[in-house]
Design an enzyme around this catalytic site. Structure first.
Site, short mmCIF file in Angstrom:
data_model
loop_
_atom_site.label_atom_id
_atom_site.label_comp_id
_atom_site.label_asym_id
_atom_site.label_seq_id
_atom_site.Cartn_x
_atom_site.Cartn_y
_atom_site.Cartn_z
N HIS A 73 8.46 16.06 -30.33
CA HIS A 73 7.71 15.09 -31.13
C HIS A 73 6.33 14.79 -30.54
CE1 HIS A 73 11.13 14.51 -33.75
NE2 HIS A 73 10.36 13.78 -34.53
N ASP B 223 13.14 18.57 -38.53
CA ASP B 223 13.17 17.31 -37.78
C ASP B 223 14.53 17.11 -37.12
OD1 ASP B 223 11.79 15.01 -36.95
OD2 ASP B 223 12.55 13.80 -38.61
N HIS C 270 4.28 17.48 -31.90
CA HIS C 270 3.97 17.10 -33.30
C HIS C 270 2.76 16.17 -33.32
CE1 HIS C 270 3.96 13.94 -36.35
NE2 HIS C 270 4.25 14.92 -37.20
N HIS D 56 5.90 16.41 -41.61
CA HIS D 56 6.31 16.02 -40.26
C HIS D 56 7.29 17.05 -39.66
CE1 HIS D 56 7.81 13.29 -37.07
NE2 HIS D 56 9.01 13.68 -37.44
ZN LIG Z 1 10.83 13.16 -36.43
#
Ligand SMILES: [Zn+2]
Length: 360
Positions: free
Chosen positions: A236, A153, A239, A253
């Site tokens: 993201h 992340d 994601h 995540h």
């Molecule tokens: Zn994140």
């Protein structure tokens, strides 16, 4: 606690692992402070239903402060409940798996129906947490897989900040990106590159050493301030696209963001004009792929539970990643679903090649 204007009674929304290891310490600390506290076990999803349950419990128990203790989803749900109740929020991450702790943003997931487990959207609250409390001794007791995800992340932050700044896109609070935010994001990447592997080794041995402290700071503070103040972009959004595929729901995540970062860099490589610029962009992506493989993060579709030959699944990811409200539109060039499909295929190919070259 008084120094930041917090007061009891306190409602703690906490993950089960955090409750199992820390409930006695909380009981002792709150008793010493003379504060009533109540622990509510978090149901596992940062969903509207879960947020409403925490808010209802806070009202019923007369809480004056809400504490979130656990992983990113626990913090996001507790933060949203505190915002709904207009109560102060204390963010107490017990794992270092995302950069959620410092932010004023909650990711909301669907917890029922066919979209169960997929991202519904972001909620941006009026204020940042009143206190962010990170005990690296506690983080060192958590599974190394969580720290690896936090590294994934954190690594995306600089590339997304750079893209959003180049596009002149708004940051997560709707304001302009600042030079300070971009530099924090860059520092975050540099710390993660330099110390990520050593920090993971420390975590495997449950040791708190200098690399471990630095990487926890990067993944929590630098990445959190970086993404919120400089903005998100393609990594993201990819994601979020991946969450449309149920087989990815078992992944963390940061694990999905890691692959999203490779796709992000492939989108940039596709857009670079001239041979030299394209070679530079691909070399940057290659460096990231090698780092991700080194820390055990996913770099291929197969590692995400998606069959690389499943064109339907890849198209679904790209479709979701390019939804009109997605941060992928903060890239400094137009991005459509077809371009994302091409970038996903290229990222998967680079990931497989890189994985294949690593000594096992
Ligand atoms: Zn994140």
């Amino acid at each position: 606690m008084q120094a930041v204007g917090l007061e009891g009674p306190v409602l703690m929304a906490a993950g089960n692992a955090a409750i199992a290891s820390l409930a006695p310490a909380w009981a002792k600390s709150f008793a010493e402070a003379g504060w009533m506290h109540r622990v509510l076990a978090f149901g596992g999803e940062s969903s509207r239903r879960e947020i409403a349950a925490i808010a209802a419990e806070a009202s019923a128990s007369g809480a004056r402060t809400i504490v979130g203790a656990g992983g990113g989803k626990t913090l996001d749900a507790a933060r949203a409940a505190a915002a709904a109740c207009r109560l102060p929020f204390v963010s107490c991450p017990t794992v270092c798996s995302t950069d959620a702790p410092t932010s004023a943003l909650s990711v909301i997931y669907a917890d029922e129906g066919p979209g169960r487990g997929s991202v519904e959207g972001y909620e941006i609250h009026r204020r940042s947490p009143d206190l962010v409390l990170v005990d690296t001794r506690v983080i060192a007791e958590s599974p190394p897989r969580f720290l690896a995800a936090g590294i994934g992340d954190a690594l995306s932050t600089y590339y997304e900040a750079r893209a959003a700044a180049a596009a002149g896109a708004a940051n997560m609070r709707g304001g302009r990106s600042t030079l300070a935010a971009l530099e924090l994001a860059r520092l975050c990447r540099d710390v993660v590159f330099e110390h990520g592997a050593a920090a993971l080794a420390a975590c495997r041995h449950r040791v708190v050493d200098d690399p471990f402290e630095r990487v926890v700071e990067a993944a929590t503070l630098l990445s959190g301030l970086g993404f919120e103040s400089a903005g998100l972009a393609a990594a993201h959004a990819v994601h979020n696209g991946l969450t449309a595929i149920p087989t990815t729901h078992g992944l963390l995540h940061g694990e999905k963001v890691a692959f999203g970062t490779l796709v992000h860099l492939m989108l940039e490589a596709q857009q670079s004009t001239g041979k030299a610029a394209r070679a530079d962009a691909e070399a940057e992506a290659q460096r990231v792929a090698e780092f991700l493989v080194g820390v055990g993060l996913p770099v291929t579709l197969g590692e995400l539970g998606i069959d690389a030959a499943d064109a339907h699944a890849i198209a679904a990811v790209a479709e979701r990643a390019t939804a009109p409200d997605e941060t992928i539109h903060a890239m400094p060039f137009p991005v459509d679903a077809a371009g994302v499909v091409t970038a996903i295929v290229a990222a998967d190919a680079m990931g497989r090649a890189t994985r294949g070259n690593q000594p096992s």
